[in-house]
Design an enzyme around this catalytic site. Structure first.
Site, mmCIF file in Angstrom:
data_model
loop_
_atom_site.group_PDB
_atom_site.id
_atom_site.type_symbol
_atom_site.label_atom_id
_atom_site.label_comp_id
_atom_site.label_asym_id
_atom_site.label_seq_id
_atom_site.Cartn_x
_atom_site.Cartn_y
_atom_site.Cartn_z
ATOM 1 N N HIS A 43 0.854 -1.187 0.000
ATOM 2 C CA HIS A 43 0.000 0.000 0.000
ATOM 3 C C HIS A 43 0.892 1.241 0.000
ATOM 4 O O HIS A 43 1.993 1.225 0.555
ATOM 5 C CB HIS A 43 -0.880 0.047 1.259
ATOM 6 C CG HIS A 43 -2.158 -0.702 1.147
ATOM 7 N ND1 HIS A 43 -2.782 -1.271 2.249
ATOM 8 C CD2 HIS A 43 -2.971 -0.976 0.095
ATOM 9 C CE1 HIS A 43 -3.904 -1.868 1.879
ATOM 10 N NE2 HIS A 43 -4.044 -1.697 0.575
ATOM 11 N N CYS B 139 -2.016 2.762 9.276
ATOM 12 C CA CYS B 139 -3.025 1.756 8.931
ATOM 13 C C CYS B 139 -4.177 1.762 9.934
ATOM 14 O O CYS B 139 -5.317 1.481 9.572
ATOM 15 C CB CYS B 139 -2.399 0.367 8.888
ATOM 16 S SG CYS B 139 -1.360 0.072 7.441
#
Length: 284
Positions: free
Chosen positions: A181, A275
């Site tokens: 990511h 996150c």
């Protein structure tokens, strides 16, 4: 296109100002590593659920102590990765782009986060047609949306985001599966200031980053592999994994105040500070 960033005055450390933020988080009540969808996840390695909750609580309390608002979404059984709230949506000026996950194991998280926003008064909520994994791959600077692709979010998802938000979007290709990511390889520090790990990006994307952010903080392999770039900044305080000591020193030199935290249990699922933190950008 907005002007490129200018180099800071080498004789003067910038004065930084913290801005109050609103974050959405999800307690890791059901966190475990029972499957593997990124290189960090190994179901054979045991997870300490109580320690994961304690580390997450430390992060939540830190945000509150820094003066930020923290809202909570209820964790749901059967969704162990729901703790990674950044993946649940992207919010800009009160507009909510929902997430559509590539992996079936996380598919139900997208609707759960969309429902939370609708239940809390958000009326402009888009259920996406194409794969995007929220702020895992969409990071917002003062001038652009930076969008990662290569492992999770699709280029079609990038186009959908640009059309929905009406903001210029820069697509960046990730090439190292450890940094699957964008928020594992790049962090926004303030306005158009960023830090990133060059080796996580394709040559063309590195050239784009060098052009847009010539004075960026560059993370080496040692700081990147402890998820040092999975960080959250309020414009002054930068919360990041405590093991990223090199990055912390660089940030101090730029006038930021790095705050190291230990989220080692949550790193077993492939996530850390960012996150676990969805930035809810309501209209100012």
């Amino acid at each position: 296109m907005p002007p490129l960033a200018t180099a800071p005055d080498p004789d003067r450390t910038p004065s930084r100002r913290a801005r109050p933020r609103r974050y959405l988080m999800c307690r890791p009540t059901y966190f475990e590593v029972s499957y593997s969808i990124n290189p960090w996840m190994d179901p054979a390695k045991p997870v300490d659920p109580e320690l994961a909750v304690a580390q997450w609580e430390q992060l939540r309390r830190l945000y509150l102590d820094l003066g930020h608002q923290v809202d909570l979404i209820e964790s749901l059984p059967g969704l162990p990765d729901m703790v990674y709230a950044a993946n649940g949506a992207t919010v800009i000026d009160g507009k909510v782009l929902g997430a559509r996950f590539r992996n079936q194991e996380r598919a139900a998280e997208g609707p759960a986060y969309q429902e939370w926003f609708r239940a809390h008064g958000y009326t402009d909520v888009l259920e996406p047609r194409h794969v995007n994994e929220g702020e895992g791959d969409f990071l917002v600077t003062g001038s652009w949306i930076l969008a990662g692709t290569g492992f999770r979010s699709s280029p079609q998802g990038h186009a959908e985001a640009q059309e929905f938000f009406g903001r210029p979007l820069i697509s960046l290709e990730l090439v190292d599966p450890r940094y699957y990511h964008l928020d594992t390889a790049l962090a926004v520090l303030d306005d158009d200031e960023v830090m990133y790990h060059p080796a996580a990006f394709s040559p063309g994307s590195r050239a784009v980053l060098e052009r847009l952010f010539p004075t960026a903080v560059l993370a080496d392999e040692a700081d990147a592999e402890v998820f040092g770039l999975n960080a959250v900044s309020d414009g002054r305080h930068v919360v990041l994994p405590q093991a990223a000591v090199g990055l912390a020193e660089q940030l101090r030199g730029r006038g930021f105040e790095p705050i190291g935290v230990d989220l080692s249990e949550l790193l077993k699922g492939g996530g850390s500070v960012k996150c676990c933190t969805l930035d809810v950008r309501d209209p100012r």
